[in-house]
Scaffold this motif. Structure first.
Motif: not given
Length: 160
Positions: A73-87
């Motif tokens: 869950x933590x790893x997937x959160x980081x992936x989703x957060x990076x995609x939020x930042x990238x747009x």
């Protein structure tokens, strides 16, 4: 059947005592005992006092599984957060199919819930030996399709 009735009675009584905070009240404690007894009786009459309806046998395997799920869950959160930042352009939503290896409905439900708990993925359909899920990106899709979650849930189910 008797062991499930006894374990359900103990679990409900402990929960009732902890949540109510009334250990000595002359009216509330007997009413709590009646409510526990009535609940266990209704569960018996509804025929849900069985291995799947009351899976106390999974307690230890689930405790072993949860740290791994938390890490995912933590790893997937980081992936989703990076995609939020990238747009928005970095997202590639997709509907995916996973072959499930679980033997029971409870195992498949556990797999489906684990997928849904992982950020960026949502289970949309569960059938016999397949689970359909939505993934925000190919990376999240591959995380589920790698089969690690499926293997761990199957192992959890088998340790019972």
């Amino acid at each position: 059947m008797l062991k499930y009735a006894v374990s359900l009675t103990v679990i409900l009584a402990v929960i009732w005592l902890l949540f109510s905070g009334n250990w000595t009240h002359p009216i509330l404690v007997p009413l709590g005992a009646v409510s526990v007894a009535l609940t266990v009786y209704l569960a018996y009459r509804m025929r849900v006092l069985d291995r799947e309806g009351h899976p106390v046998h999974l307690l230890v395997p689930v405790i072993k599984y949860l740290p791994w799920l938390f890490k995912e869950v933590v790893k997937a959160n980081l992936v989703v957060a990076s995609h939020i930042i990238r747009g928005r352009k970095s997202l590639s939503p997709r509907l995916c199919r996973l072959d499930a290896t679980q033997k029971t409905d409870l195992g498949r439900v556990f797999l489906a819930n684990s997928i849904t708990l992982t950020p960026g993925t949502v289970t949309v359909y569960v059938r016999e030996q397949e689970v359909w899920f939505y993934a925000l990106t190919e990376e999240l899709e591959q995380g589920v399709l790698s089969g690690e979650m499926d293997r761990r849930v199957t192992r959890l189910e088998g340790e019972s």
